[in-house]
Motif scaffolding. Structure first.
Motif, PDB file in Angstrom:
ATOM      1  N   UNK A 114       0.833  -1.200   0.000  1.00 28.36           N
ATOM      2  CA  UNK A 114       0.000   0.000   0.000  1.00 28.36           C
ATOM      3  C   UNK A 114       0.870   1.253   0.000  1.00 28.36           C
ATOM      4  N   UNK A 115       1.892   1.260   0.850  1.00 28.10           N
ATOM      5  CA  UNK A 115       2.773   2.432   0.970  1.00 28.10           C
ATOM      6  C   UNK A 115       3.527   2.682  -0.325  1.00 28.10           C
ATOM      7  N   UNK A 116       4.133   1.640  -0.911  1.00 30.13           N
ATOM      8  CA  UNK A 116       4.944   1.843  -2.102  1.00 30.13           C
ATOM      9  C   UNK A 116       4.073   2.192  -3.307  1.00 30.13           C
ATOM     10  N   UNK A 117       2.865   1.631  -3.365  1.00 28.80           N
ATOM     11  CA  UNK A 117       1.968   1.949  -4.476  1.00 28.80           C
ATOM     12  C   UNK A 117       1.570   3.411  -4.483  1.00 28.80           C
ATOM     13  N   UNK A 118       1.112   3.907  -3.335  1.00 30.38           N
ATOM     14  CA  UNK A 118       0.709   5.312  -3.239  1.00 30.38           C
ATOM     15  C   UNK A 118       1.903   6.255  -3.313  1.00 30.38           C
ATOM     16  N   UNK A 119       3.049   5.803  -2.796  1.00 31.47           N
ATOM     17  CA  UNK A 119       4.247   6.648  -2.880  1.00 31.47           C
ATOM     18  C   UNK A 119       4.699   6.775  -4.325  1.00 31.47           C
ATOM     19  N   UNK A 120       4.658   5.676  -5.068  1.00 30.42           N
ATOM     20  CA  UNK A 120       5.062   5.762  -6.469  1.00 30.42           C
ATOM     21  C   UNK A 120       4.085   6.606  -7.278  1.00 30.42           C
ATOM     22  N   UNK A 121       2.804   6.499  -6.939  1.00 31.16           N
ATOM     23  CA  UNK A 121       1.818   7.369  -7.590  1.00 31.16           C
ATOM     24  C   UNK A 121       2.173   8.832  -7.338  1.00 31.16           C
ATOM     25  N   UNK A 122       2.485   9.164  -6.085  1.00 30.38           N
ATOM     26  CA  UNK A 122       2.848  10.542  -5.756  1.00 30.38           C
ATOM     27  C   UNK A 122       4.170  10.935  -6.423  1.00 30.38           C
ATOM     28  N   UNK A 123       5.106   9.973  -6.528  1.00 28.72           N
ATOM     29  CA  UNK A 123       6.384  10.237  -7.204  1.00 28.72           C
ATOM     30  C   UNK A 123       6.154  10.846  -8.572  1.00 28.72           C
ATOM     31  N   UNK A 124       5.290  10.197  -9.340  1.00 28.80           N
ATOM     32  CA  UNK A 124       5.099  10.643 -10.715  1.00 28.80           C
ATOM     33  C   UNK A 124       4.196  11.857 -10.806  1.00 28.80           C
ATOM     34  N   UNK A 125       3.310  12.036  -9.843  1.00 29.10           N
ATOM     35  CA  UNK A 125       2.539  13.276  -9.809  1.00 29.10           C
ATOM     36  C   UNK A 125       3.482  14.457  -9.577  1.00 29.10           C
ATOM     37  N   UNK A 126       4.383  14.305  -8.591  1.00 29.96           N
ATOM     38  CA  UNK A 126       5.344  15.373  -8.297  1.00 29.96           C
ATOM     39  C   UNK A 126       6.293  15.579  -9.474  1.00 29.96           C
ATOM     40  N   UNK A 127       6.742  14.473 -10.081  1.00 31.91           N
ATOM     41  CA  UNK A 127       7.619  14.584 -11.244  1.00 31.91           C
ATOM     42  C   UNK A 127       6.899  15.258 -12.400  1.00 31.91           C
ATOM     43  N   UNK A 128       5.618  14.915 -12.581  1.00 31.71           N
ATOM     44  CA  UNK A 128       4.832  15.565 -13.623  1.00 31.71           C
ATOM     45  C   UNK A 128       4.732  17.062 -13.390  1.00 31.71           C
ATOM     46  N   UNK A 129       4.579  17.458 -12.120  1.00 33.02           N
ATOM     47  CA  UNK A 129       4.550  18.883 -11.785  1.00 33.02           C
ATOM     48  C   UNK A 129       5.886  19.528 -12.134  1.00 33.02           C
TER      49      UNK A 129
END
Length: 488
Positions: A114-129
């Motif tokens: 759960x942690x790594x899935x949501x963290x990776x989602x946030x990784x790419x959201x932040x990278x997209x920003x």
């Protein structure tokens, strides 16, 4: 070391129940299609290795570390090659793994999945920003007075349109995006070598020469601390290198395509990072490069080739769009996977008629709009980019290290499978621990500068919050099961 062994044993015991939950979540009609071919995967892997951090951030890394930045990229590339080999061995060890989040869920338990899935989602959201911030900077090269929110919104709409098509269409789009980056860097290297060969001079009277790499203060002109500072943005240039790990579920014949993509990493690092930046610093000495601009653009601008500078600016803009495109793809698939596992709302687990997780895609694109808010309140595009990239890099490092820890559990739990693998990690457990030490050092390095420290603290806050949420969810699920078994 004993504490680590104890923790590994605990994670090993947790993994069996995690894998059972993973398999139970999959339902017919919710399958992604294996429409990405070897050609797509190879170029997606190359595109992931050539990130916005190279085009946008290398000016600051050169200004910080000088020519020693070449050694910085070589060290990071070597470490991440070990990570990719560990991930590759894990992905090919079990065909049921759709992404590396499934690996973490299997070996470290449902909570860490759960942690790594949501963290990776946030990784790419932040990278997209970070990418849309970079795109805004590139657009301002032509139209400096254009309001920043216009390119942000335009980019978000374009990315949604591109990713809402079939996955094969995404593969084609990313194939040509990556091809543009490859051609541009190779052309830059060739042109730079020609400039050095003829001893071309720029408008300031500086002569292009190989000696520019060491005559302006040596290889380490800013000292050891400057060398360490080069890692702060340089590591962001490599985020996305693990992208092929999210395409496995949509890749035809991953046993052949994945090893090819991973094994080409050393060549890509040498050509696209070492050679390109070496040529840039031969043509324009490191202390004359404007850290607020892309050195790929300023190299041509300082030699008086104005049209070429505009063309290169278009190329690096395309590169940032490519990185954001890959990120949106990755976030939508990760959110889809989280939904299938019960870690996100069922709404995000629905596929369109074209087998695209469109609801997950829409949410990820909406988050890109926050780039306009950051630009409105930030001091400059570069300062916003630095804070955002530091946050992104730290979150990616968390994901990378959890995958490598999963590898250690895998070797301990399945020694026979590890020995029989067709794609082993060179050095095995030793290499895994070496990578963990590297990440620990990078965490210290990121804390040395104010802007990167801000990103580090924000990442730490996120990890505390998402871990607490994951633990609470897990306990509630166990309580519900316990009550259900008692009532039965």
């Amino acid at each position: 070391m004993l504490a680590w062994k104890t923790q590994l044993e605990e994670w090993t015991n947790m993994s069996t129940s995690g894998h059972a939950e993973e398999n139970s979540g999959e339902a017919s009609g919710r399958q992604l299609q294996r429409n990405l071919t070897n050609r797509h995967i190879q170029l997606i892997a190359i595109g992931g290795a050539i990130g916005t951090g190279l085009f946008m951030g290398s000016g600051k890394t050169i200004a910080t570390a000088g020519p020693s930045i070449l050694l910085v990229y070589l060290i990071i590339g070597s470490a991440l090659f070990l990570f990719m080999r560990a991930m590759g061995e894990l992905l090919l060890s079990d065909q049921s793994y759709g992404t590396f989040a499934d690996i973490v869920r299997d070996f470290l338990g449902p909570t860490m999945g759960f942690v790594v899935g949501w963290t990776y989602w946030l990784c790419w959201v932040v990278t997209g920003i970070a990418d849309v911030v970079a795109i805004t900077g590139y657009v301002h090269f032509w139209w400096p007075d254009l309001p920043s929110w216009i390119p942000v919104i335009a980019t978000a709409l374009l990315l949604f349109a591109l990713n809402a098509m079939t996955v094969k269409a995404f593969g084609e789009t990313e194939f040509w995006f990556a091809m543009i980056k490859i051609v541009a860097i190779v052309a830059l290297i060739v042109v730079g070598v020609i400039m050095v060969a003829i001893g071309m001079q720029d408008n300031a009277g500086t002569t292009a020469a190989v000696s520019n790499l060491w005559v302006h203060g040596g290889i380490f002109p800013t000292g050891f601390m400057g060398f360490l500072g080069g890692f702060q943005i340089a590591i962001f240039a490599f985020v996305g290198i693990e992208l092929v790990g999210t395409t496995v579920a949509e890749t035809a014949n991953p046993e052949k395509t994945l090893p090819k993509a991973i094994n080409s990493i050393p060549v890509r690092v040498v050509i696209f990072y070492i050679c390109a930046l070496a040529v840039i610093m031969m043509v324009t000495p490191w202390n004359q490069i404007d850290k607020s601009q892309s050195p790929f653009v300023t190299m041509f601008s300082m030699t008086g080739l104005g049209m070429a500078a505009s063309l290169v600016n278009l190329v690096v803009l395309t590169s940032a769009a490519s990185s954001a495109n890959s990120g949106i793809y990755s976030t939508s698939r990760m959110l889809f996977s989280l939904s299938i596992q019960g870690d996100a709302a069922p709404f995000f687990g629905r596929l369109s008629k074209r087998h695209i997780p469109q609801n997950a895609l829409f949410l990820s694109c909406v988050f890109l709009l926050s780039g306009a808010v950051l630009l409105a309140f930030g001091d400059s595009i570069l300062s916003v980019f630095t804070v955002v990239t530091a946050t992104s890099a730290t979150l990616f490092m968390v994901v990378w290290i959890l995958v490598v820890i999963s590898y250690l559990v895998y070797v301990r739990k399945y020694p026979e499978r590890h020995k029989a693998t067709i794609f082993p990690l060179p050095g095995g457990v030793f290499s895994a621990w070496l990578f963990i030490v590297f990440i620990a050092v990078m965490t210290v390095v990121l804390s040395l500068e104010t802007e990167s420290l801000q990103g580090l603290l924000m990442s730490a806050a996120w990890m505390v919050i998402i871990t607490v949420v994951g633990v609470v969810r897990r306990h509630r699920a166990l309580d519900r099961r316990g009550r259900a078994s008692l009532s039965a």
